[in-house]
Scaffold this motif. Structure first.
Motif, PDB file in Angstrom:
ATOM      1  N   LEU A   1       0.822  -1.208   0.000  1.00  0.00           N
ATOM      2  CA  LEU A   1       0.000   0.000   0.000  1.00  0.00           C
ATOM      3  C   LEU A   1       0.856   1.259   0.000  1.00  0.00           C
ATOM      4  N   ALA A   2       2.008   1.202   0.644  1.00  0.00           N
ATOM      5  CA  ALA A   2       2.899   2.368   0.655  1.00  0.00           C
ATOM      6  C   ALA A   2       3.405   2.702  -0.739  1.00  0.00           C
ATOM      7  N   ASN A   3       3.439   1.708  -1.613  1.00  0.00           N
ATOM      8  CA  ASN A   3       3.941   1.914  -2.967  1.00  0.00           C
ATOM      9  C   ASN A   3       2.825   2.142  -3.990  1.00  0.00           C
ATOM     10  N   ARG A   4       1.577   2.237  -3.513  1.00  0.00           N
ATOM     11  CA  ARG A   4       0.447   2.450  -4.440  1.00  0.00           C
ATOM     12  C   ARG A   4       0.128   3.931  -4.530  1.00  0.00           C
ATOM     13  N   ALA A   5       0.907   4.627  -5.345  1.00  0.00           N
ATOM     14  CA  ALA A   5       0.676   6.059  -5.531  1.00  0.00           C
ATOM     15  C   ALA A   5      -0.654   6.286  -6.244  1.00  0.00           C
ATOM     16  N   GLN A   6      -1.202   7.455  -6.049  1.00  0.00           N
ATOM     17  CA  GLN A   6      -2.496   7.755  -6.674  1.00  0.00           C
ATOM     18  C   GLN A   6      -2.363   7.864  -8.189  1.00  0.00           C
ATOM     19  N   ASP A   7      -1.250   8.435  -8.658  1.00  0.00           N
ATOM     20  CA  ASP A   7      -1.071   8.595 -10.099  1.00  0.00           C
ATOM     21  C   ASP A   7      -0.731   7.263 -10.734  1.00  0.00           C
ATOM     22  N   THR A   8      -1.207   7.021 -11.933  1.00  0.00           N
ATOM     23  CA  THR A   8      -0.892   5.805 -12.668  1.00  0.00           C
ATOM     24  C   THR A   8       0.301   6.059 -13.578  1.00  0.00           C
ATOM     25  N   GLY A   9       0.759   5.014 -14.233  1.00  0.00           N
ATOM     26  CA  GLY A   9       1.859   5.153 -15.166  1.00  0.00           C
ATOM     27  C   GLY A   9       3.219   4.903 -14.564  1.00  0.00           C
ATOM     28  N   GLU A  10       3.298   4.611 -13.266  1.00  0.00           N
ATOM     29  CA  GLU A  10       4.582   4.308 -12.646  1.00  0.00           C
ATOM     30  C   GLU A  10       5.051   2.922 -13.079  1.00  0.00           C
ATOM     31  N   ARG A  11       6.345   2.691 -12.930  1.00  0.00           N
ATOM     32  CA  ARG A  11       6.888   1.376 -13.257  1.00  0.00           C
ATOM     33  C   ARG A  11       6.499   0.359 -12.190  1.00  0.00           C
ATOM     34  N   ARG A  12       6.240  -0.843 -12.635  1.00  0.00           N
ATOM     35  CA  ARG A  12       5.891  -1.919 -11.728  1.00  0.00           C
ATOM     36  C   ARG A  12       6.922  -3.030 -11.902  1.00  0.00           C
ATOM     37  N   VAL A  13       7.601  -3.389 -10.824  1.00  0.00           N
ATOM     38  CA  VAL A  13       8.659  -4.392 -10.852  1.00  0.00           C
ATOM     39  C   VAL A  13       8.093  -5.721 -10.375  1.00  0.00           C
TER      40      VAL A  13
ATOM     41  N   PRO B   1      -5.778   3.674  -9.410  1.00  0.00           N
ATOM     42  CA  PRO B   1      -5.165   3.918  -8.100  1.00  0.00           C
ATOM     43  C   PRO B   1      -6.018   3.385  -6.959  1.00  0.00           C
ATOM     44  N   VAL B   2      -5.369   3.134  -5.829  1.00  0.00           N
ATOM     45  CA  VAL B   2      -6.074   2.938  -4.568  1.00  0.00           C
ATOM     46  C   VAL B   2      -6.171   4.320  -3.941  1.00  0.00           C
ATOM     47  N   LEU B   3      -7.385   4.812  -3.761  1.00  0.00           N
ATOM     48  CA  LEU B   3      -7.578   6.206  -3.380  1.00  0.00           C
ATOM     49  C   LEU B   3      -7.044   6.486  -1.976  1.00  0.00           C
ATOM     50  N   PRO B   4      -6.573   7.714  -1.747  1.00  0.00           N
ATOM     51  CA  PRO B   4      -5.911   8.047  -0.481  1.00  0.00           C
ATOM     52  C   PRO B   4      -6.711   7.761   0.782  1.00  0.00           C
ATOM     53  N   PRO B   5      -8.014   8.043   0.856  1.00  0.00           N
ATOM     54  CA  PRO B   5      -8.697   7.812   2.142  1.00  0.00           C
ATOM     55  C   PRO B   5      -8.578   6.369   2.633  1.00  0.00           C
ATOM     56  N   GLU B   6      -8.854   5.409   1.749  1.00  0.00           N
ATOM     57  CA  GLU B   6      -8.785   4.002   2.173  1.00  0.00           C
ATOM     58  C   GLU B   6      -7.327   3.553   2.355  1.00  0.00           C
ATOM     59  N   ARG B   7      -6.446   4.038   1.476  1.00  0.00           N
ATOM     60  CA  ARG B   7      -5.054   3.632   1.597  1.00  0.00           C
ATOM     61  C   ARG B   7      -4.474   4.099   2.928  1.00  0.00           C
TER      62      ARG B   7
END
Length: 721
Positions: free
Chosen positions: A397-409, A426-432
């Motif tokens: 969850l710490a690595n699930r930024a709201q913006d998409t397009g990030e690299r996924r390893v 994205p996983v939205l900030p309130p629940e994250r």
């Protein structure tokens, strides 16, 4: 038996079982033993030195011979590390000059002249056909004669060997620690666990064996000994069958099952029958591995054993003759209908599966109400989820930024790595943020009160060992994602390999990248020296073992990243050779010494993984100018042959970016949640008088006997159950 198991105890715990033997005057032999250990970077603790000094000289010498053999292998000093260039790192030639020199020597040789001239007429020369290329031109002894003695330095590695209890107690304690581990063990530790399980089969057993792979190898040892099996799911039986056939106990790879003797068939069927009889609902687990169950049924012949009818139901389900709907299929049906609330209610009864599905549930929820329900149920059942899963989800969850397009390893259990773009919603900030807070609170609740917490600062950025498969076997090896300081002027990499049956050519290389991950330069057999350092020369076969080195002057390195790699140019893979390992040394400029000096070795790790390119770790220059190691333990698929640093530098840079930018849960995170009465960052000088909870890379000498000690060898103990 005791002496056979002693190396396991030393390797896993850095403790030497208390030597047994007649009393005597062993002080002189003990000091000689200590001096010999120091030459390879080890040392006896004061308590162990005192114990040996009171034993007979013969007992001390016997102990020394056994222990020196073990620690030399731990650090990689059990083999002879020769270099192609005899004076390395001095007098390494320019690459082009070296190649043309090899061609000139070949032309001067009557046996090779015609072949080389013919190649020259075509404009291309195969270096492997040149008599002086790729094969040692001098002996190991001759190479040693070209190097001065190593000058001792305060920064040389010293690994302390501590006094253990009697041999039986140490073996039992190690068995219980490995068997009861809350995280999966590495590939090297599983065989050790099975050896220990066979010895300890009639002794104390852990209260719980949470890792199924551990249970499988323990059950194989118990099956051999004729002891009762430890089973609570039908899949435990399938794992045991795979273990018995020397296959994959994780069930991720198919296993060629062997024919089974009647006693083994009876044991497996009886165990299977008892599990299903106690809980018929566990038949639903068969669907996950239907084909494997069909193959096992062909080996077990359940129709010959009517006394175990419940076991026969397992194979009927696998063949589709009996219905046993799986839990996962019911969840998938609800998700397929977009019934998030229904899926969450069903998953409430399987908290581990719920937590592994949190990301999917949250990103597919249609509105705030559904997302709130997912979070509500997760908070209700978090206490029933294993500590390893809680921490894994927290990191995710710490690595699930709201913006998409990030690299996924992606990294599989064998270390095979690849990178792709992250196109998930994205996983939205309130629940994250809500779930992160709930997970932190749960981890804090599970952590024991440490009392006086004594911390080695170097351990704070070590990643939590959530899986032993994220760490290679070896000495001084940290889990994937860890960051550790690098102190020294000279950084020297080494690789050693010994081929099994075919000519095998491994190439050690180092890629230098700038802050934007663009290539600055590299050192390899195609680029023997540069401003940064030198390569020891290309060795192209290893029937008796071969070594390659790269020497780097850290102050001269251009760029911000150093990525050492081992490329398979030809021959056997990392899992096929007789032996292969990688490591690095740190030295001061004036120390001199041989190319390989064991007491300067900071890390030595086994190379055992898929793919044709190994990436053990990388080095990062920080904003303060200091270098740090980032541990990778990764393997790239590469090409079947002729892998070179020049050809994979783009994929390596992309992968490195994904790893560097990922947030890891570290020891710093966990110690920050501990409710300590006092927390001290230890300077390595003054040892507290009372008992402490010590967390560090190495166990120090002189701590209070009632202290709880967590060092690199038992770092997994930090992960709460």
């Amino acid at each position: 038996m005791v002496h056979r198991l002693e190396p396991l105890v030393v390797r896993h715990t850095h403790r030497l079982p208390s030597p047994a033997g007649p009393a005597g005057e062993g002080a002189v032999a003990a000091r000689q033993f200590d001096a010999a250990l120091m030459s390879v970077g080890f040392k006896l603790s004061a308590e162990l030195l005192a114990r040996l000094s009171g034993l007979s000289e013969g007992t001390v010498l016997d102990t020394a011979v056994r222990t020196l053999g073990t620690v030399r292998e731990m650090v990689g000093d059990h083999v002879r590390h020769n270099t192609y260039f005899i004076d390395f790192p001095a007098n390494v030639p320019d690459t082009y000059d070296f190649w043309t020199g090899c061609i000139a020597e070949a032309i001067a040789d009557d046996a090779s002249r015609a072949s080389v001239l013919e190649q020259l007429s075509d404009g291309v020369v195969d270096l492997l056909t040149l008599p002086s290329y790729g094969r040692y031109q001098h002996t190991y002894a001759e190479m040693l004669g070209h190097h001065e003695e190593l000058i001792a330095a305060a920064g040389d590695r010293v690994t302390v060997l501590h006094l253990g209890g009697d041999a039986d107690a140490e073996v039992t304690a190690l068995y219980l620690a490995l068997a009861g581990s809350s995280t999966p063990l590495g590939e090297d530790a599983l065989p050790d666990l099975e050896v220990l399980a066979g010895v300890c089969v009639d002794g104390p057993q852990p209260e719980e064996i949470p890792v199924r792979e551990n249970r499988a190898v323990i059950n194989r040892a118990r099956l051999r000994a004729g002891s009762a099996l430890l089973l609570d799911t039908v899949t435990d039986v399938l794992r045991l069958a795979c273990a018995w056939s020397d296959g994959d106990v994780t069930l991720l790879e198919p296993t060629r099952l062997r024919g089974l003797s009647r006693p083994v068939r009876r044991a497996l069927l009886a165990g299977l029958d008892s599990v299903v009889a106690a809980q018929p609902a566990k038949l639903a687990d068969v669907h996950a591995h239907r084909e494997a169950w069909k193959r096992l049924g062909e080996r077990l012949h359940p129709h010959e054993y009517p006394q175990w009818p419940h076991a026969a139901h397992v194979f009927a389900v696998a063949r589709g003759e009996k219905e046993a709907r799986s839990f996962d299929s019911r969840v998938e049906e609800l998700l397929g209908m977009n019934d998030i609330i229904g899926a969450v209610k069903l998953l409430r009864s399987a908290p581990g599966k719920l937590f592994r599905s949190l990301d999917r549930l949250l990103r597919h929820s249609l509105d705030q109400e559904e997302r709130a329900t997912v979070a509500d149920v997760a908070e209700e059942v978090v206490a029933e989820v294993s500590g390893r899963v809680v921490l894994s989800v927290r990191e995710h969850l710490a690595n699930r930024a709201q913006d998409t397009g990030e690299r996924r390893v992606f990294v599989n259990r064998l270390g095979r790595a690849w990178v792709t773009e992250d196109d998930r919603p994205p996983v939205l900030p309130p629940e994250r943020e809500r779930l992160v807070a709930a997970l932190d609170a749960e981890v804090r609740r599970r952590l024991p009160a440490p009392g006086h917490l004594l911390i080695d600062p170097d351990v704070l950025d070590v990643a939590l060992p959530l899986s032993g498969r994220a760490t290679a076997a070896g000495l001084g090896v940290l889990p994937r994602g860890s960051v550790s300081p690098v102190d020294g002027e000279l950084l020297r990499f080494f690789v050693y390999w010994k081929q099994n049956s075919h000519r095998t050519d491994y190439d050690l290389s180092a890629l230098m990248l700038d802050a934007d991950y663009a290539t600055v330069c590299w050192l390899a057999y195609t680029s023997l020296k540069d401003l940064e350092g030198e390569h020891s020369g290309d060795v192209t076969e290893a029937p008796d073992g071969a070594s390659e080195f790269i020497n780097l002057r850290l102050g001269a390195v251009r760029g911000d990243f150093i990525v050492p790699q081992v490329n398979i140019y030809a021959g056997e893979g990392f899992e096929e050779v007789e032996e292969s390992f990688f490591g690095f040394m740190l030295r001061e400029a004036e120390q001199q010494g041989r190319p390989f000096e064991p007491r300067t070795v900071r890390m030595k790790s086994e190379l055992r993984g898929p793919g044709r390119v190994a990436l053990p770790l990388a080095f990062l220059r920080g904003p303060d100018g200091r270098w740090r190691a980032k541990w990778l333990h990764l393997y790239l698929k590469g090409h079947p042959a002729a892998n070179r640093v020049e050809d994979n530098r783009v994929s390596v840079a992309t992968l490195l970016r994904g790893i560097v930018e990922r947030e890891q849960l570290t020891v710093r995170y966990l110690t920050g949640l501990m409710d300590a009465t006092t927390t001290t960052l230890w300077d390595g000088a003054t040892v507290p008088e009372g008992p402490v909870t010590y967390i560090g890379l190495r166990r120090p000498d002189g701590l209070h006997p009632e202290s709880r000690i967590v060092a690199l060898e038992n770092l997994r103990d930090l992960v709460p159950a």
